[in-house]
Scaffold this motif. Structure first.
Motif, PDB file in Angstrom:
ATOM      1  N   ILE A 175       0.871  -1.172   0.000  1.00  0.00           N
ATOM      2  CA  ILE A 175       0.000   0.000   0.000  1.00  0.00           C
ATOM      3  C   ILE A 175       0.909   1.223   0.000  1.00  0.00           C
ATOM      4  O   ILE A 175       2.073   1.135   0.417  1.00  0.00           O
ATOM      5  CB  ILE A 175      -0.924  -0.012   1.246  1.00  0.00           C
ATOM      6  N   THR A 176       0.430   2.355  -0.476  1.00  0.00           N
ATOM      7  CA  THR A 176       1.248   3.572  -0.454  1.00  0.00           C
ATOM      8  C   THR A 176       1.069   4.301   0.874  1.00  0.00           C
ATOM      9  O   THR A 176       0.080   4.098   1.585  1.00  0.00           O
ATOM     10  CB  THR A 176       0.861   4.519  -1.598  1.00  0.00           C
ATOM     11  N   MET A 177       2.038   5.150   1.194  1.00  0.00           N
ATOM     12  CA  MET A 177       1.932   5.949   2.411  1.00  0.00           C
ATOM     13  C   MET A 177       0.694   6.844   2.368  1.00  0.00           C
ATOM     14  O   MET A 177      -0.001   7.029   3.371  1.00  0.00           O
ATOM     15  CB  MET A 177       3.189   6.794   2.593  1.00  0.00           C
ATOM     16  N   LYS A 178       0.399   7.395   1.202  1.00  0.00           N
ATOM     17  CA  LYS A 178      -0.758   8.282   1.066  1.00  0.00           C
ATOM     18  C   LYS A 178      -2.054   7.536   1.344  1.00  0.00           C
ATOM     19  O   LYS A 178      -2.945   8.035   2.040  1.00  0.00           O
ATOM     20  CB  LYS A 178      -0.796   8.897  -0.336  1.00  0.00           C
ATOM     21  N   GLU A 179      -2.176   6.322   0.809  1.00  0.00           N
ATOM     22  CA  GLU A 179      -3.380   5.533   1.023  1.00  0.00           C
ATOM     23  C   GLU A 179      -3.543   5.167   2.502  1.00  0.00           C
ATOM     24  O   GLU A 179      -4.642   5.266   3.063  1.00  0.00           O
ATOM     25  CB  GLU A 179      -3.340   4.268   0.166  1.00  0.00           C
ATOM     26  N   LEU A 180      -2.438   4.761   3.135  1.00  0.00           N
ATOM     27  CA  LEU A 180      -2.517   4.390   4.547  1.00  0.00           C
ATOM     28  C   LEU A 180      -2.795   5.612   5.416  1.00  0.00           C
ATOM     29  O   LEU A 180      -3.544   5.533   6.398  1.00  0.00           O
ATOM     30  CB  LEU A 180      -1.214   3.719   4.984  1.00  0.00           C
ATOM     31  N   GLU A 181      -2.228   6.740   5.052  1.00  0.00           N
ATOM     32  CA  GLU A 181      -2.474   7.977   5.791  1.00  0.00           C
ATOM     33  C   GLU A 181      -3.961   8.326   5.772  1.00  0.00           C
ATOM     34  O   GLU A 181      -4.512   8.814   6.769  1.00  0.00           O
ATOM     35  CB  GLU A 181      -1.658   9.115   5.172  1.00  0.00           C
ATOM     36  N   GLU A 182      -4.631   8.063   4.652  1.00  0.00           N
ATOM     37  CA  GLU A 182      -6.064   8.334   4.552  1.00  0.00           C
ATOM     38  C   GLU A 182      -6.887   7.379   5.419  1.00  0.00           C
ATOM     39  O   GLU A 182      -7.947   7.744   5.932  1.00  0.00           O
ATOM     40  CB  GLU A 182      -6.518   8.210   3.086  1.00  0.00           C
ATOM     41  N   ILE A 183      -6.400   6.167   5.589  1.00  0.00           N
ATOM     42  CA  ILE A 183      -7.137   5.159   6.339  1.00  0.00           C
ATOM     43  C   ILE A 183      -7.023   5.382   7.842  1.00  0.00           C
ATOM     44  O   ILE A 183      -8.011   5.263   8.576  1.00  0.00           O
ATOM     45  CB  ILE A 183      -6.595   3.752   5.985  1.00  0.00           C
ATOM     46  N   LEU A 184      -5.831   5.707   8.327  1.00  0.00           N
ATOM     47  CA  LEU A 184      -5.595   5.819   9.763  1.00  0.00           C
ATOM     48  C   LEU A 184      -6.326   7.022  10.358  1.00  0.00           C
ATOM     49  O   LEU A 184      -6.417   8.070   9.723  1.00  0.00           O
ATOM     50  CB  LEU A 184      -4.091   5.947  10.031  1.00  0.00           C
ATOM     51  N   PRO A 185      -6.847   6.894  11.576  1.00  0.00           N
ATOM     52  CA  PRO A 185      -7.536   8.027  12.212  1.00  0.00           C
ATOM     53  C   PRO A 185      -6.576   9.186  12.469  1.00  0.00           C
ATOM     54  O   PRO A 185      -5.502   9.005  13.049  1.00  0.00           O
ATOM     55  CB  PRO A 185      -8.052   7.433  13.522  1.00  0.00           C
ATOM     56  N   LYS A 186      -6.954  10.367  12.015  1.00  0.00           N
ATOM     57  CA  LYS A 186      -6.054  11.520  12.067  1.00  0.00           C
ATOM     58  C   LYS A 186      -5.825  12.029  13.485  1.00  0.00           C
ATOM     59  O   LYS A 186      -4.873  12.766  13.730  1.00  0.00           O
ATOM     60  CB  LYS A 186      -6.593  12.635  11.163  1.00  0.00           C
ATOM     61  N   ASN A 187      -6.693  11.654  14.403  1.00  0.00           N
ATOM     62  CA  ASN A 187      -6.471  12.071  15.785  1.00  0.00           C
ATOM     63  C   ASN A 187      -5.466  11.174  16.505  1.00  0.00           C
ATOM     64  O   ASN A 187      -5.022  11.477  17.602  1.00  0.00           O
ATOM     65  CB  ASN A 187      -7.796  12.082  16.555  1.00  0.00           C
ATOM     66  N   ARG A 188      -5.078  10.059  15.841  1.00  0.00           N
ATOM     67  CA  ARG A 188      -4.156   9.115  16.475  1.00  0.00           C
ATOM     68  C   ARG A 188      -2.818   9.002  15.759  1.00  0.00           C
ATOM     69  O   ARG A 188      -1.823   8.592  16.365  1.00  0.00           O
ATOM     70  CB  ARG A 188      -4.796   7.732  16.559  1.00  0.00           C
ATOM     71  N   PHE A 189      -2.802   9.334  14.459  1.00  0.00           N
ATOM     72  CA  PHE A 189      -1.573   9.200  13.676  1.00  0.00           C
ATOM     73  C   PHE A 189      -1.308  10.474  12.887  1.00  0.00           C
ATOM     74  O   PHE A 189      -2.245  11.139  12.442  1.00  0.00           O
ATOM     75  CB  PHE A 189      -1.675   8.011  12.710  1.00  0.00           C
ATOM     76  N   ILE A 190      -0.014  10.776  12.705  1.00  0.00           N
ATOM     77  CA  ILE A 190       0.338  11.990  11.975  1.00  0.00           C
ATOM     78  C   ILE A 190       1.573  11.722  11.117  1.00  0.00           C
ATOM     79  O   ILE A 190       2.507  11.026  11.537  1.00  0.00           O
ATOM     80  CB  ILE A 190       0.581  13.171  12.952  1.00  0.00           C
ATOM     81  N   ARG A 191       1.542  12.222   9.921  1.00  0.00           N
ATOM     82  CA  ARG A 191       2.690  12.058   9.027  1.00  0.00           C
ATOM     83  C   ARG A 191       3.684  13.176   9.294  1.00  0.00           C
ATOM     84  O   ARG A 191       3.325  14.356   9.256  1.00  0.00           O
ATOM     85  CB  ARG A 191       2.234  12.086   7.564  1.00  0.00           C
TER      86      ARG A 191
END
Length: 239
Positions: A175-191
């Motif tokens: 999977i790409t980083m962009k795709e995984l970034e969209e999946i993960l909850p933004k309040n818990r993970f940050i790029r």
């Protein structure tokens, strides 16, 4: 393959779309209808991903039709009336093709639809209904791994894969980083870098161009282009 449906009260317009579709290997035409009710029947009886939809039609307008279909089915409006463009975008249409449109313009709209469908498909493929874990496919056919969010130390881009670091494990996911970034909850993970995503709760300190994380001695690079987004995300907790 994207299954598409054509709805236009002008048969000539449907034939033009069918001709463009035959030149686009990505698309499969399920059928065509000259009114919205017939189109709705076809849609309900088939697996349709994308609708090419006219706006001005008898009995039911294209905008009214959009209100009746699921969000998973994408819509590209095709009409000679530009005044409906804003109405369409209010309902989340992928694109707006103003008649007459070229094959090149048609292809551009299809690419946008493909990107949206791929992204949403990836979310459904990897995401769980719960907000505390994901399931990921492994390189072994039929094997899935459940990964609880609190167990993730950090996520790293590795060539065509993404490596999810969990303790001593490094789980590779196609999977790409962009795709995984969209999946993960933004309040818990940050790029924080083009190659790194970190759990917010694991951040111990920010030291210049690096982040230090709890439970690991790895120094995570902190990219300049990601700093604004990072500080915006923690603004309410910054003293």
């Amino acid at each position: 393959m994207i299954n598409c449906l054509l709805i236009d009260d002008e048969k000539a317009a449907i034939e033009i779309l069918k001709n463009y579709i035959t030149k686009t290997p990505l698309l499969n035409c399920i059928g065509g209808a000259t009114n919205a009710m017939d189109g709705l029947k076809i849609l309900n009886e088939n697996d349709v991903n994308l609708v090419f939809l006219d706006v001005r039609m008898p009995d039911m307008t294209g905008i009214d039709f959009i209100k009746l279909i699921p969000d998973t089915c994408k819509v590209i409006l095709t009409t000679a009336h530009i005044e409906y463009a804003l109405d369409g975008y209010d309902y989340g249409v992928v694109d707006y093709l103003l008649k007459p449109f070229s094959l090149a313009r048609f292809a551009k709209a299809v690419q946008k639809a493909q990107s949206l469908l791929t992204m949403e498909g990836t979310k459904r493929k990897y995401s769980s209904v719960n907000d505390d874990h994901i399931f990921v496919k492994t390189q072994l056919k039929g094997k899935l791994i459940k990964i609880d969010y609190p167990d993730i130390d950090y996520i790293e881009a590795v060539k065509n894969y993404v490596a999810i670091h969990r303790g001593r494990e490094k789980i590779l996911v196609l999977i790409t980083m962009k795709e995984l970034e969209e999946i993960l909850p933004k309040n818990r993970f940050i790029r924080v870098h083009k190659s790194f995503i970190v759990p917010v709760e694991r951040i111990k300190s920010v030291e210049g161009a690096h982040l230090m994380l709890k439970n690991t001695t790895v120094e995570i690079p902190f990219g300049d282009s990601y700093k604004v987004g990072f500080y915006d995300a923690i603004r309410g907790r910054l003293l």
